[in-house]
Design a protein around this motif. Structure first.
Motif, PDB file in Angstrom:
ATOM      1  N   PRO A  95      16.942   3.032  20.703  1.00 34.81           N
ATOM      2  CA  PRO A  95      15.693   2.917  19.936  1.00 34.81           C
ATOM      3  C   PRO A  95      14.827   1.789  20.479  1.00 34.81           C
ATOM      4  O   PRO A  95      15.330   0.790  20.977  1.00 34.81           O
ATOM      5  CB  PRO A  95      16.174   2.601  18.512  1.00 34.81           C
ATOM      6  N   ILE A  96      13.532   1.980  20.377  1.00 30.90           N
ATOM      7  CA  ILE A  96      12.599   0.924  20.774  1.00 30.90           C
ATOM      8  C   ILE A  96      11.737   0.572  19.570  1.00 30.90           C
ATOM      9  O   ILE A  96      11.559   1.374  18.645  1.00 30.90           O
ATOM     10  CB  ILE A  96      11.712   1.350  21.958  1.00 30.90           C
ATOM     11  N   GLU A  98       0.974  -2.343  15.695  1.00 33.53           N
ATOM     12  CA  GLU A  98       1.227  -2.790  14.327  1.00 33.53           C
ATOM     13  C   GLU A  98       0.076  -3.660  13.835  1.00 33.53           C
ATOM     14  O   GLU A  98      -0.402  -3.509  12.700  1.00 33.53           O
ATOM     15  CB  GLU A  98       2.549  -3.567  14.285  1.00 33.53           C
ATOM     16  N   THR A  99      -0.394  -4.552  14.674  1.00 39.05           N
ATOM     17  CA  THR A  99      -1.495  -5.440  14.287  1.00 39.05           C
ATOM     18  C   THR A  99      -2.774  -4.649  14.045  1.00 39.05           C
ATOM     19  O   THR A  99      -3.519  -4.926  13.094  1.00 39.05           O
ATOM     20  CB  THR A  99      -1.721  -6.506  15.367  1.00 39.05           C
ATOM     21  N   VAL A 101      14.047  -0.096   6.686  1.00 41.35           N
ATOM     22  CA  VAL A 101      14.156  -1.538   6.488  1.00 41.35           C
ATOM     23  C   VAL A 101      12.748  -2.121   6.405  1.00 41.35           C
ATOM     24  O   VAL A 101      11.867  -1.758   7.187  1.00 41.35           O
ATOM     25  CB  VAL A 101      14.930  -2.197   7.653  1.00 41.35           C
ATOM     26  N   SER A 102      12.538  -2.995   5.447  1.00 34.04           N
ATOM     27  CA  SER A 102      11.219  -3.612   5.297  1.00 34.04           C
ATOM     28  C   SER A 102      10.868  -4.388   6.560  1.00 34.04           C
ATOM     29  O   SER A 102      11.702  -5.099   7.120  1.00 34.04           O
ATOM     30  CB  SER A 102      11.213  -4.562   4.105  1.00 34.04           C
ATOM     31  N   PRO A 109       7.912  -5.472  13.493  1.00 36.92           N
ATOM     32  CA  PRO A 109       7.584  -4.045  13.535  1.00 36.92           C
ATOM     33  C   PRO A 109       8.842  -3.186  13.495  1.00 36.92           C
ATOM     34  O   PRO A 109       9.885  -3.577  14.035  1.00 36.92           O
ATOM     35  CB  PRO A 109       6.839  -3.891  14.871  1.00 36.92           C
ATOM     36  N   PRO A 110       8.769  -2.018  12.853  1.00 32.44           N
ATOM     37  CA  PRO A 110       9.969  -1.188  12.695  1.00 32.44           C
ATOM     38  C   PRO A 110      10.387  -0.531  14.011  1.00 32.44           C
ATOM     39  O   PRO A 110       9.593  -0.406  14.944  1.00 32.44           O
ATOM     40  CB  PRO A 110       9.527  -0.150  11.672  1.00 32.44           C
ATOM     41  N   LEU A 111      11.639  -0.105  14.036  1.00 33.27           N
ATOM     42  CA  LEU A 111      12.133   0.682  15.157  1.00 33.27           C
ATOM     43  C   LEU A 111      11.557   2.089  15.062  1.00 33.27           C
ATOM     44  O   LEU A 111      11.435   2.666  13.972  1.00 33.27           O
ATOM     45  CB  LEU A 111      13.659   0.748  15.148  1.00 33.27           C
TER      46      LEU A 111
END
Length: 789
Positions: free
Chosen positions: A289-290, A297-298, A27-28, A268-270
């Motif tokens: 999931p976390i 991410e930053t 997922v974007s 941010p993605p899982l």
């Protein structure tokens, strides 16, 4: 020095490149993109009263004509009207107050101007701007805690444009007003820059400091005109009037040009699901999931932006977070291109003056391409040439969000802003509800000069400067101030005489404007005695307890000893493979109920409470995995706070009827409390670190299941009052944030809290939704709650 690399990518293409970094994600990470069109500017002629030398100085700097809003605010100020200029970032507010102030100095060789800013960096930046104009006989100078003692006498005697901050005004100028008599007698203008930052308890203190300034200036025969500059905010005229105690006109239409802005919301993605072995069955089970951390991410986005040659500023909410992002970014860049990491730095409060100035110079010169900063650089420091801004976590208010986003594209070029969501209920809510970001006006600033915990100490300060007369008490709040003064007489700190109220002690009152609890704690390297930086005392128990890991410019230190009495933390350099997280316990007792709503099985209350808190232990967690290594006890003193809270009670029978069993009640209330704290910044000008909470299945004062949310400042800061006034809207958004989260049992995106003293245990996500359903159903049958402000 390496030359500045110019980016070959526009914001849209850069955003595409950043998104492509995570192509493995199903997922974007981008949940919404808002395109804000460019705006053409509208100029006005120079006002006829402008002194030619001042006009020519601005023209020499490339300003052919002012923007219409600059000319409008400047003309109001020249006419003697108190004015607030509330327009967007980079709209040129400085010229709006510099034009009348500098013209006054040019026309009257004896006139003086006082400029107040909330940060030293902003005052230093303003000084550079005024000095560049090259005007004769202005003699601008900064006067703050970094000013050497030997320079202070010269500044007091000769400077005509004094740049300082409310703290120095409070601690030095007003108590020593006799030495500043010549300056005060000639005072023409008082400039209050970035006035939207004066909110809560700090803003309430500053409001009284300004009243003390008006009072002292009047004693020397001057009545200066106040000119305020603010980011776009709700009700700027009303806020400025509460701050100054004067009628204020607002200029709000922004007529400056603005380049197009691409603003993306990024989640941010899982991470791939992990597994663990169930000790009871020996079967391998898949863990929930976390989400990837917003800090990591930053740091990756910042590294990619720097590689692309994009000058980028990343705003991080905490000092520690800014250090972590800078360190991770430098590490990634050096792995890609050795030496490129040197073009990234961290910037935050607590650095020594020479370190801050060096970083500012490197950023302005282009030596630095990336900077991870706390909100210390949110305000109007002139950061020319930035291409992009990364905002790691919602900063707490829309005003701050737009202020931070506006740091990019200052020259009118196209700009990119990205809000990267933390695993937090509010952040998750916002990235999936863009209308809450882009479809709402910014908030009004909350401050309460009548807060008794502010008013009393400020009256003492005023009395120590000169006896308080009845006219003075009218200035400080009328009947409320009279009652407070009589209370101070009963306490023995003021003495009443026919000529007024007198301060009874020999020393000056010890009043802390920022509510930090006293002098900063010095962080000292034990082996060398080198001062690394400082931490405010309010944060010292959490950040500098024995065993804590402390980060400074990418270097890790471990605290050996925290001496609270002497205000020193001794540390040694160490690179452990773990981080530390302090844990605290809190108790709340009800002192007084100001207002309440009886909604049948639900009660909604606003009142005063006593909060006691103590940091009791800390966890060591493995870097990377977050695995808890151990929990170690701490012996730190209890802290006490009397403040204002909003709380609701629910009858046990109604909860059982809604499917919340007694055994599940503590977790349900706890989860509702966490989510409520996380969502309150959507309604009030605060962030979750300004407020606290407590939930209990049977509170001794209410004798019912209760959830408290309280202001984290003595006497309150206006946040609980706001929550009480919009309780149904606030709790409805809280319920939606919990129910719409895709997790099964609760996660940081809905009901887990990064500041929970109980380690986020127990929590019952489904139970929290049922509790809030009961509360909302009961409140829906009630008339609107009158605002307390």
């Amino acid at each position: 020095m390496q030359g500045v690399t110019s980016t070959a990518f526009g914001p849209a293409e850069l955003l595409h490149r950043l998104q492509a970094r995570g192509t493995a994600a199903a997922v974007s990470p981008i949940t919404h993109v808002e395109r804000i069109p460019a705006r053409a500017g509208r100029t006005a002629s120079w006002p006829t009263w402008t002194e030619p030398t001042v006009r020519d100085a601005f023209v020499t700097q490339g300003i052919a004509e002012p923007w219409q809003h600059q000319a409008a605010a400047a003309s109001l100020a020249w006419e003697g009207t108190h004015v607030v200029l509330a327009t967007g970032t980079a709209s040129g507010k400085s010229l709006g107050y510099q034009l009348p102030a500098l013209s006054a100095l040019a026309r009257d060789p004896k006139a003086t101007v006082l400029y107040l800013s909330p940060t030293k960096a902003l005052a230093a930046d303003q000084l550079r701007g005024i000095a560049r104009l090259g005007l004769d006989d202005v003699r601008p100078a900064t006067y703050d805690g970094d000013t050497p003692r030997e320079e202070r006498d010269w500044i007091r005697q000769h400077s005509r444009f004094l740049l300082t901050n409310p703290d120095m005004l409070h601690h030095a100028l007003l108590p020593g007003h006799a030495r500043w008599g010549v300056f005060l007698r000639r005072l023409s203008y008082v400039v209050i820059d970035e006035c939207h930052t004066y909110r809560g308890v700090f803003g309430s203190h500053v409001a009284h400091v300004l009243r003390r300034l008006r009072r002292v200036a009047s004693r020397y025969g001057s009545s200066p005109t106040f000119v305020l500059a603010s980011a776009t905010s709700g009700d700027p005229a009303g806020t400025a009037a509460r701050l100054t105690g004067l009628p204020v006109r607002a200029v709000t239409e922004d007529t400056s040009p603005r380049g197009p802005v691409t603003f993306a919301l990024w989640e941010p993605p899982l991470l791939p699901p992990a597994s663990s072995t169930d000790p009871d069955t020996d079967f391998e089970v898949e863990l929930p999931p976390i989400r990837r951390s917003a800090l990591r991410e930053t740091s990756d986005l910042l590294a990619d932006a720097v590689v692309a040659g994009t000058r980028t500023l990343a705003f991080i909410r905490s000092r520690r977070g800014a250090e972590v992002v800078a360190t991770l970014t430098r590490r990634a860049l050096d792995e890609a291109v050795p030496g490129l990491g040197d073009r990234v730095a961290a910037y935050r409060a607590g650095y020594l003056r020479e370190d801050r100035r060096k970083i500012e110079r490197s950023l302005l010169s282009g030596e630095l391409l990336g900077l991870a900063s706390t909100n210390a650089l949110e305000l109007g420091v002139d950061l020319v040439g930035l291409d992009a801004v990364l905002i790691c976590g919602y900063p707490g208010t829309r005003a701050s969000l737009w202020q931070q986003a506006g740091r990019a594209g200052r020259a009118g070029d196209e700009a990119l802003a990205v809000l990267i969501a933390r695993d937090d209920p509010l952040d998750t809510y916002l990235v999936h509800h863009p209308e809450a970001v882009f479809g709402h006006p910014v908030e009004a600033t909350v401050l309460d000069p009548q807060n008794p915990y502010v008013l009393g100490p400020q009256l003492c300060c005023a009395a120590s400067e000169a006896p308080l007369t009845p006219a003075d008490l009218e200035l400080f709040g009328g009947e409320t101030a009279v009652a407070a003064a009589h209370g101070l007489v009963e306490q023995g700190v003021l003495r009443r005489r026919p000529s007024g109220f007198y301060w009874t002690h020999r020393g000056r009152p010890d009043v802390d404007l920022r509510g930090t609890g006293g002098s900063p704690v010095a962080v000292v390297e034990q082996a060398t005695g080198r001062l690394l930086g400082t931490v405010d005392p309010g944060s010292s128990h959490m950040m500098l307890h024995s065993g804590a890991v402390y980060l400074h410019q990418g270097v890790s230190y471990v605290v050996d000893d925290l001496d609270l009495e002497d205000g020193i933390a001794l540390v040694h350099p160490e690179e452990p493979d773990w981080t530390t997280h302090a844990r605290d316990v809190t108790n709340v007792s009800v002192v007084d109920v100001r207002s309440y709503v009886d909604a049948g099985p639900v009660g909604l209350f606003l009142g005063e409470v006593d909060v006691t808190g103590q940091v009791v232990s800390y966890q060591r967690r493995r870097i990377g995995s977050g695995e808890i290594i151990d929990t170690r006890p701490l012996d730190l003193p209890v802290r006490e706070l009397r403040t204002v809270a909003v709380w609701f009670t629910v009858s046990p029978d109604a909860l059982v009827a809604a499917g919340v069993e007694p055994a599940d009640l503590p977790g349900a209330l706890h989860a509702a409390e966490h989510a409520g704290i996380g969502l309150l910044p959507l309604m009030a000008t605060c962030d979750r670190w300004d407020i606290g909470g407590l939930s209990t299945a049977n509170h001794p004062d209410t004798e019912a299941p209760t959830v408290f949310v309280y202001d984290g400042h003595p006497g309150g800061a206006g946040f609980a009052e706001r929550a009480y006034g919009v309780a149904a809207e606030w709790l409805r958004a809280t319920r939606e944030a919990i129910s719409s989260c895709g997790c099964e049992t609760g996660c940081p995106s809905c009901v887990q809290s990064p500041k929970c003293g109980n380690g986020n245990n127990p929590l019952d996500k489904a139970g929290a939704v049922r509790v809030l359903d009961v509360v909302l159903a009961a409140l829906a049958d009630q008339p609107a709650i009158p605002s307390q402000k």
